[in-house]
Design a protein around this motif. Structure first.
Motif, PDB file in Angstrom:
ATOM      1  N   ARG A 116      43.190  18.109  -9.301  1.00  0.00           N
ATOM      2  CA  ARG A 116      41.906  18.184  -9.983  1.00  0.00           C
ATOM      3  C   ARG A 116      40.752  17.698  -9.129  1.00  0.00           C
ATOM      4  NH1 ARG A 116      46.021  18.128 -12.954  1.00  0.00           N
ATOM      5  NH2 ARG A 116      46.065  19.048 -15.043  1.00  0.00           N
ATOM      6  N   GLY A 117      41.021  17.506  -7.839  1.00  0.00           N
ATOM      7  CA  GLY A 117      39.973  17.100  -6.917  1.00  0.00           C
ATOM      8  C   GLY A 117      39.556  15.653  -7.025  1.00  0.00           C
ATOM      9  N   ILE A 118      40.388  14.854  -7.681  1.00  0.00           N
ATOM     10  CA  ILE A 118      40.100  13.424  -7.800  1.00  0.00           C
ATOM     11  C   ILE A 118      40.675  12.719  -6.578  1.00  0.00           C
ATOM     12  CG2 ILE A 118      40.510  11.341  -9.167  1.00  0.00           C
ATOM     13  CD1 ILE A 118      40.776  13.226 -11.603  1.00  0.00           C
ATOM     14  N   ARG A 119      39.862  11.919  -5.934  1.00  0.00           N
ATOM     15  CA  ARG A 119      40.272  11.296  -4.671  1.00  0.00           C
ATOM     16  C   ARG A 119      41.015   9.993  -4.930  1.00  0.00           C
ATOM     17  NH1 ARG A 119      34.298  11.208  -2.733  1.00  0.00           N
ATOM     18  NH2 ARG A 119      35.023  10.681  -0.640  1.00  0.00           N
ATOM     19  N   ILE A 120      41.760   9.526  -3.932  1.00  0.00           N
ATOM     20  CA  ILE A 120      42.517   8.291  -4.081  1.00  0.00           C
ATOM     21  C   ILE A 120      42.251   7.367  -2.895  1.00  0.00           C
ATOM     22  CG2 ILE A 120      44.319   9.260  -5.547  1.00  0.00           C
ATOM     23  CD1 ILE A 120      46.095   9.500  -3.068  1.00  0.00           C
ATOM     24  N   ALA A 121      42.229   6.080  -3.194  1.00  0.00           N
ATOM     25  CA  ALA A 121      41.965   5.063  -2.169  1.00  0.00           C
ATOM     26  C   ALA A 121      42.906   3.887  -2.368  1.00  0.00           C
ATOM     27  CB  ALA A 121      40.516   4.603  -2.237  1.00  0.00           C
ATOM     28  N   LEU A 122      43.084   3.120  -1.313  1.00  0.00           N
ATOM     29  CA  LEU A 122      43.938   1.936  -1.312  1.00  0.00           C
ATOM     30  C   LEU A 122      43.089   0.716  -0.973  1.00  0.00           C
ATOM     31  CD1 LEU A 122      47.039   0.996  -1.295  1.00  0.00           C
ATOM     32  CD2 LEU A 122      46.797   1.043   1.191  1.00  0.00           C
ATOM     33  N   VAL A 123      43.249  -0.361  -1.741  1.00  0.00           N
ATOM     34  CA  VAL A 123      42.560  -1.621  -1.461  1.00  0.00           C
ATOM     35  C   VAL A 123      43.579  -2.744  -1.580  1.00  0.00           C
ATOM     36  CG1 VAL A 123      40.827  -3.259  -2.272  1.00  0.00           C
ATOM     37  CG2 VAL A 123      40.284  -0.828  -2.228  1.00  0.00           C
ATOM     38  N   THR A 124      43.888  -3.391  -0.463  1.00  0.00           N
ATOM     39  CA  THR A 124      44.933  -4.407  -0.458  1.00  0.00           C
ATOM     40  C   THR A 124      44.555  -5.619   0.386  1.00  0.00           C
ATOM     41  OG1 THR A 124      47.247  -4.842   0.172  1.00  0.00           O
ATOM     42  CG2 THR A 124      46.081  -3.167   1.446  1.00  0.00           C
ATOM     43  N   ASN A 125      45.064  -6.775  -0.013  1.00  0.00           N
ATOM     44  CA  ASN A 125      44.915  -7.986   0.795  1.00  0.00           C
ATOM     45  C   ASN A 125      45.963  -8.056   1.896  1.00  0.00           C
ATOM     46  OD1 ASN A 125      42.648  -9.182  -0.281  1.00  0.00           O
ATOM     47  ND2 ASN A 125      43.752 -10.662  -1.558  1.00  0.00           N
ATOM     48  N   ALA A 126      46.818  -7.063   1.975  1.00  0.00           N
ATOM     49  CA  ALA A 126      47.850  -7.041   3.019  1.00  0.00           C
ATOM     50  C   ALA A 126      47.240  -6.651   4.362  1.00  0.00           C
ATOM     51  CB  ALA A 126      48.944  -6.048   2.649  1.00  0.00           C
ATOM     52  N   PRO A 127      47.854  -7.068   5.466  1.00  0.00           N
ATOM     53  CA  PRO A 127      47.386  -6.645   6.786  1.00  0.00           C
ATOM     54  C   PRO A 127      47.742  -5.183   7.044  1.00  0.00           C
ATOM     55  CG  PRO A 127      49.356  -7.977   7.008  1.00  0.00           C
ATOM     56  CD  PRO A 127      48.973  -8.041   5.562  1.00  0.00           C
ATOM     57  N   ARG A 128      47.077  -4.583   8.022  1.00  0.00           N
ATOM     58  CA  ARG A 128      47.279  -3.172   8.338  1.00  0.00           C
ATOM     59  C   ARG A 128      48.738  -2.849   8.668  1.00  0.00           C
ATOM     60  NH1 ARG A 128      46.268   1.607   7.155  1.00  0.00           N
ATOM     61  NH2 ARG A 128      44.113   0.938   6.908  1.00  0.00           N
ATOM     62  N   LEU A 129      49.409  -3.738   9.415  1.00  0.00           N
ATOM     63  CA  LEU A 129      50.807  -3.486   9.774  1.00  0.00           C
ATOM     64  C   LEU A 129      51.681  -3.337   8.532  1.00  0.00           C
ATOM     65  CD1 LEU A 129      51.403  -5.841  12.850  1.00  0.00           C
ATOM     66  CD2 LEU A 129      51.358  -3.339  12.844  1.00  0.00           C
ATOM     67  N   ASN A 130      51.450  -4.184   7.539  1.00  0.00           N
ATOM     68  CA  ASN A 130      52.217  -4.080   6.295  1.00  0.00           C
ATOM     69  C   ASN A 130      51.898  -2.790   5.555  1.00  0.00           C
ATOM     70  OD1 ASN A 130      53.114  -6.677   6.889  1.00  0.00           O
ATOM     71  ND2 ASN A 130      52.976  -7.347   4.760  1.00  0.00           N
TER      72      ASN A 130
END
Length: 219
Positions: free
Chosen positions: A99-113
């Motif tokens: 449906r053209g709805i975008r998704i994003a990630l927001v985390t306190n984890a480091p990039r490697l994790n």
């Protein structure tokens, strides 16, 4: 109009808290610190490593905190090999993307994790925007990670929905102005509602989620 879904990672995309608890317990055992479920929920879940190790090892200098944090995350990555997305997640992602709805990630984890976990879950390169603790000056409960994701998506806060499983994450999402679901992988509905959750769900198949999505899509 709904334009984006923004997800926390640990405890939201995947029930990874038991592995984190075990990794913390293993790394901190030489310091005589026992990590119980109670301590994990009260002192660790959703917080930055900087805050966690300052609380658990206040007698040690910052340099030792950083060393322990790095050791803990490396231990977690070694242990977290067989991860499974939370029930209904893949169906939800397919539904919103169609449906053209975008998704994003927001985390306190480091990039490697984040890279390790997304790869293990089969979600590498799936999120249009990925905000990890390495990219922002302040992590959750500060709203900055969410505000950064909203800015990069080029949308308003009222055009997105957030998913969080921890008090610090929920406070961050609500402070950024987001309608937010509390995901009940570790805490109770009452605990997450108390810190601001608009609704709570056990999995991404819950009717409470789909009622909101259908209403927002039709708006």
């Amino acid at each position: 109009m709904l334009k984006a879904l923004i997800f926390d990672m640990d405890g939201t995309l995947v029930h990874s808290d038991p592995v984190h608890l075990e990794a913390f317990a293993k790394v901190l055992k030489p310091e005589g610190v026992a990590i119980t479920e109670e301590i994990y929920h009260s002192t660790i879940i959703g917080r930055t490593n900087e805050a966690i190790f300052a609380s658990l090892l206040p007698h040690l200098p910052v340099e030792r905190h950083e060393a322990y944090a790095n050791e803990k995350e490396a231990t977690f990555r070694r242990m977290a090999q067989d991860l499974t997305p939370l029930d209904g997640l893949l169906n939800l992602l397919e539904w919103v993307e169609a449906r053209g709805i975008r998704i994003a990630l927001v985390t306190n984890a480091p990039r490697l994790n984040a890279d390790h976990m997304l790869e293990a879950l089969g979600l590498a390169n799936r999120f249009e925007v990925e905000i990890t603790i390495d990219q922002v000056e302040r992590g959750k409960p500060d709203p900055l990670p969410y505000l950064t994701a909203i800015e990069r998506l080029g949308i308003r806060a009222d055009e997105a929905i957030a998913f969080e499983d921890s008090p610090s994450g929920m406070r961050a999402a609500k402070a950024a102005g987001l309608f937010s679901f509390g995901v009940l992988t570790g805490l109770s509905a009452a605990e997450l509602t108390k810190v601001g959750a608009d609704r709570t769900i056990e999995t991404f198949r819950d009717s409470a989620l789909w009622e909101v999505l259908e209403r927002r899509i039709a708006a």
